[in-house]
Design a protein around this motif. Structure first.
Motif, PDB file in Angstrom:
ATOM      1  N   TYR A 366       0.835  -1.203   0.000  1.00 61.28           N
ATOM      2  CA  TYR A 366       0.000   0.000   0.000  1.00 61.28           C
ATOM      3  C   TYR A 366       0.869   1.253   0.000  1.00 61.28           C
ATOM      4  O   TYR A 366       0.554   2.248  -0.673  1.00 61.28           O
ATOM      5  CB  TYR A 366      -0.914   0.000   1.226  1.00 61.28           C
ATOM      6  N   ASP A 722      -4.887   5.266 -10.897  1.00 59.89           N
ATOM      7  CA  ASP A 722      -5.937   4.368 -10.425  1.00 59.89           C
ATOM      8  C   ASP A 722      -5.823   2.973 -11.045  1.00 59.89           C
ATOM      9  O   ASP A 722      -6.054   1.971 -10.368  1.00 59.89           O
ATOM     10  CB  ASP A 722      -7.305   4.979 -10.759  1.00 59.89           C
ATOM     11  N   LEU A 723      -5.436   2.891 -12.314  1.00 63.95           N
ATOM     12  CA  LEU A 723      -5.456   1.605 -13.017  1.00 63.95           C
ATOM     13  C   LEU A 723      -4.229   0.750 -12.731  1.00 63.95           C
ATOM     14  O   LEU A 723      -4.334  -0.478 -12.658  1.00 63.95           O
ATOM     15  CB  LEU A 723      -5.567   1.850 -14.532  1.00 63.95           C
ATOM     16  N   LYS A 726      -4.495  -1.353  -9.570  1.00 61.44           N
ATOM     17  CA  LYS A 726      -5.494  -2.401  -9.773  1.00 61.44           C
ATOM     18  C   LYS A 726      -4.951  -3.523 -10.645  1.00 61.44           C
ATOM     19  O   LYS A 726      -5.183  -4.711 -10.377  1.00 61.44           O
ATOM     20  CB  LYS A 726      -6.751  -1.797 -10.427  1.00 61.44           C
ATOM     21  N   ALA A 727      -4.205  -3.150 -11.680  1.00 59.21           N
ATOM     22  CA  ALA A 727      -3.624  -4.174 -12.553  1.00 59.21           C
ATOM     23  C   ALA A 727      -2.601  -5.009 -11.804  1.00 59.21           C
ATOM     24  O   ALA A 727      -2.551  -6.238 -11.953  1.00 59.21           O
ATOM     25  CB  ALA A 727      -2.980  -3.497 -13.771  1.00 59.21           C
ATOM     26  N   MET A 729      -2.468  -5.582  -8.543  1.00 63.77           N
ATOM     27  CA  MET A 729      -3.170  -6.444  -7.595  1.00 63.77           C
ATOM     28  C   MET A 729      -3.810  -7.634  -8.304  1.00 63.77           C
ATOM     29  O   MET A 729      -3.776  -8.771  -7.800  1.00 63.77           O
ATOM     30  CB  MET A 729      -4.236  -5.642  -6.847  1.00 63.77           C
ATOM     31  N   HIS A 730      -4.374  -7.420  -9.486  1.00 65.91           N
ATOM     32  CA  HIS A 730      -5.069  -8.505 -10.182  1.00 65.91           C
ATOM     33  C   HIS A 730      -4.080  -9.502 -10.788  1.00 65.91           C
ATOM     34  O   HIS A 730      -4.210 -10.715 -10.587  1.00 65.91           O
ATOM     35  CB  HIS A 730      -5.960  -7.928 -11.276  1.00 65.91           C
ATOM     36  N   ASN A 734      -2.920 -10.834  -6.262  1.00 64.78           N
ATOM     37  CA  ASN A 734      -4.039 -11.758  -6.027  1.00 64.78           C
ATOM     38  C   ASN A 734      -3.820 -13.105  -6.703  1.00 64.78           C
ATOM     39  O   ASN A 734      -4.142 -14.158  -6.139  1.00 64.78           O
ATOM     40  CB  ASN A 734      -5.343 -11.125  -6.520  1.00 64.78           C
TER      41      ASN A 734
END
Length: 793
Positions: A366, A722-723, A726-727, A729-730, A734
């Motif tokens: 984070y 923002d993207l 997220k990318a 993490m995905h 994850n």
């Protein structure tokens, strides 16, 4: 049974000395200043010469001396009844001179030859029928200053070593002081008082009573009236150096000592409480009583040590399980599941032992997203690498041969796409940082049980690291594609961009402060057939229309646009030419005006003046020659400025004047010359030397482009900020968390690998063996102490 207490303690001391146990045994610690007679007291107790002697510091390692009383010799027994035995060598020494040599060699081996000291003790057992059961520790003598090649901090080293021994509650302090030195200066008593303030476990020994000044005695000290000790003071008389040199035997020395006390006027009444023999009996009794008093504490301490050893042994696991193939698979599977659970828990922040000192696991990811990556994007200036000349060139290139009334959209696309590419480097670096953090989390996932199998631990880390490496490529490619997607289509209809562009347009159309222009001489000559205005900075609406219906330069017609560019680009070489003359104050604007004053188109020109200006823009002023009907004499107009793009070195003499002279033939040399000049002129315009000026219109267009780029870049930056997390993490975090357990099982859960993966570290196997032996010794010692019959004396 009391006589066996000391032997029992000696046996326990030997056992724990080899195994490194933490049980403090009751023992007598001999403390005193250097040359106070400590070694002589020990030799008198033993009755043999066996300690090294010499000048300065001799005892440089602690000597743990265990005296073991043996039964009286049987006439049929072997010839020797006394012997010594060291703990570091399996050999019996019957010659005390060899014992002395062995002590010296062992001291040199560890402490060296430079009079330094060592904390590693030398253990010596002496078996003799003439000794009482005692355990004494001879320590180096206290000194004040280093001598010879001793270390500069020798005093601190010796004091620390002595305090380490006498501070143990189970030790009895034997403080040796010389009688011919004031007792107030005794270092031994001073140290003893620091750890035993009430004097409950300190025995005072006074040596050199025979060397006191005539008329003085130590009767008050020996009777406890000067310095009271619970165990009292005992006086002894050792052999002098002359007695040692003359090889006076110890039995004779003990007889001389007894005679001294009996015949001395001050000591005859207390002679039975002084002397070496009385000291030995006292020490034996004090040691036995001390052992008896400390037995309950020793049992309690043994209980605690047994519990700690058992717990430590349990942490190493049972070696029998690792050899059973039926249980190896279950053990490996359990360790894999535990490792995968710890890895996921560290990322999610649900790990039990979370650090409170620093960020760890998912919190660091984070931090990378929010602080590191966000700060990196915020620090990027959208137009810092674009100067006005780049923007102006892009605008000109995007319009082609036609002038533009508005800022061309293609110029905006051309400029904003490289700026969007600036976001690619921090995005890829963010992916790398998260990858490195996941690898670090993987290395930190361990447990006490897993540390016993270094190969299994290494394979688990390698398997997870390989999974992370596989996901690093797709994650980086997707992050890179996000940047390319943003650059592929410039959406100027974005709601946020509309407001930004409107604000930019408003700022661009608002009247800007006019830059200060250098003064130039007034000229009444017309330019392109239009009389020159007194103030060119007025608005275009107020400027008059020329004679040929051509607007002035802000009208942006074809000829006027070309004329403006000619003025702008023509100013630079003129300024350079002028700078070589002794007129430093002449400005570029003034030079440009002078150049235009000398061009064709002076008063009285024919209607072909506009065409002449257009040709001058492409071919220079000296190319085709003057137009017929021109009344300006070039010889009176001063030196002609060097035009941009004109090859001066290959210039030819101007042809004959007249109307026909201005006509060009395709097969003549003049045509080739003009094409060559045109190429160099375009080259010069593209290079755009820094001395060129920017018009007010171009300044407005540049400012507008900057505002538009900043507005659109801000939209893209917010989207990328923002993207990208997220990318990551995905595709990376994850995915790894979901697949780590399956990957571990598929890669390592193979029966042929069990034996190799469960091979233990050799150091750990040795430590388990040592702890097991120590635990057995603790149990045996506790059993022995429990069987001791404590009889009150």
């Amino acid at each position: 049974m009391d006589s066996d207490l000391i032997k029992l303690v000696n046996r326990l001391q030997d056992t724990f000395s080899n195994l490194g146990g933490e049980l403090d045994m009751p023992q007598l610690v001999v403390v005193g200043s250097q040359s106070a007679g400590k070694s002589s007291v020990l030799e008198n107790i033993v009755g043999r010469d066996f300690l090294p002697r010499g000048q300065g510091i001799v005892t440089r390692r602690p000597l743990v001396l265990q005296l073991v009383h043996t039964p009286s010799p049987d006439p049929s027994a072997p010839t020797f009844t006394e012997w010594g035995q060291f703990l570091h060598i399996d050999k019996r020494f019957t010659d005390y001179n060899e014992i002395r040599k062995e002590i010296e060699q062992e001291t040199f081996r560890v402490a060296g030859q430079n009079k330094g000291i060592s904390k590693l003790p030398i253990s010596l057992k002496i078996y003799s029928p003439d000794v009482l059961d005692l355990t004494l520790v001879d320590l180096p003598g206290l000194t004040k200053i280093p001598v010879g090649d001793q270390p500069s901090d020798i005093e601190r080293q010796i004091r620390g070593l002595v305090v380490e021994y006498i501070s143990k509650p189970n030790s009895v302090i034997l403080a040796v002081s010389a009688a011919n030195v004031d007792l107030a200066n005794s270092d031994a008593l001073k140290l003893a008082r620091s750890v035993d303030p009430q004097g409950r476990r300190t025995i005072g020994v006074l040596t050199k009573l025979d060397l006191m000044d005539a008329g003085t005695n130590a009767l008050d000290i020996l009777t406890g009236r000067v310095y009271p000790l619970k165990l009292g003071f005992t006086g002894v008389v050792n052999r002098s150096q002359q007695d040692i040199n003359s090889e006076k035997s110890l039995p004779d020395a003990l007889d001389s000592e007894a005679e001294f006390f009996r015949n001395h006027a001050a000591y005859r009444n207390i002679a039975h409480k002084n002397g070496t023999k009385y000291l030995a009996r006292t020490l034996n009794q004090v040691l036995m009583n001390h052992i008896r008093d400390k037995l309950p504490d020793m049992k309690a301490r043994l209980n605690t040590l047994m519990g700690q050893a058992q717990q430590e042994l349990n942490s190493f696991g049972d070696a029998a399980i690792y050899g059973d193939k039926n249980q190896q698979g279950g053990l490996i599977l359990r360790l894999m599941n535990r490792f995968a659970h710890d890895f996921v828990a560290s990322i999610e922040g649900t790990k039990v032992d979370i650090s409170t000192k620093e960020l760890s696991g998912g919190a660091r990811i984070y931090y990378i997203f929010n602080d590191v990556f966000g700060h990196a994007l915020a620090c990027i200036d959208s137009t810092s690498n674009l100067d006005n000349q780049d923007i102006r060139t892009a605008i000109r290139n995007s319009t082609g041969p036609r002038p533009s009334l508005f800022v061309p959209e293609s110029a905006f696309d051309l400029l904003v796409k490289p700026q969007i590419k600036l976001l690619e480097s921090p995005s890829l670096r963010c992916v790398e940082l998260v990858y490195e953090e996941l690898v670090k989390i993987c290395h930190n996932c361990t447990s006490v049980e897993l540390e016993r199998f270094p190969r299994l631990h290494a394979q688990l880390i390698e398997c997870v690291s390989e999974l992370l490496r596989e996901r690093l490529g797709p994650t980086s490619e997707y992050a890179q594609s996000l940047i390319e997607i943003q650059a592929a289509y410039i959406n100027t209809n974005h709601p946020a961009f509309i407001s930004g562009s409107a604000a930019a347009a408003q700022a661009a159309t608002s009247p800007a402060p006019k830059p200060a222009q250098p003064s130039r001489p007034q000229s009444s000559e017309p330019i392109n057939g239009v009389p020159a205005l007194e103030d060119e900075d007025e608005s275009s609406a107020e400027e008059p229309v020329g004679a040929n219906g051509i607007l002035s330069r802000d009208g942006r017609s074809v000829s006027s646009t070309l004329h403006d560019r000619t003025r702008v680009t023509g100013s630079t070489p003129t300024a350079k030419a002028s700078s070589s003359k002794p007129h430093p104050a002449q400005s570029p604007r003034h030079s440009s005006a002078h150049s235009q004053a000398t061009q064709p188109g002076a008063p009285g020109t024919s209607p072909h003046s506009a065409r002449e200006t257009f040709l001058n823009y492409f071919f220079g002023q000296n190319g085709p020659g003057p137009i017929a009907g021109s009344t300006v004499d070039r010889s009176h107009a001063g030196p002609a400025p060097v035009p941009i793009g004109r090859d001066v070195s290959n210039a030819e003499t101007a042809g004959p004047t007249g109307l026909m002279a201005g006509k060009r033939t395709l097969d003549g040399n003049n045509a080739a010359f003009d094409m060559k000049s045109l190429g160099k002129h375009i080259e010069a315009i593209s290079s755009s030397e820094p001395g060129s000026q920017i018009t007010l219109r171009e300044e407005m267009e540049t400012s507008l482009i900057r505002s538009l780029i900043a507005s659109y870049f801000s939209i893209v930056r917010q989207s990328i900020q923002d993207l990208i997390p997220k990318a990551i993490m995905h595709f990376l975090v994850n995915y790894t968390s979901q697949q780590v357990q399956n990957r571990l099982v598929a890669s390592l859960y193979k029966p042929e690998l069990f034996a190799d993966l469960l091979s233990e570290d050799e150091a750990l196997v040795a430590e388990r063996t040592r702890v097991k032996a120590l635990l057995d010794a603790y149990k045996e010692a506790f059993k022995t102490l429990s069987e001791v019959n404590l009889k009150p004396i």
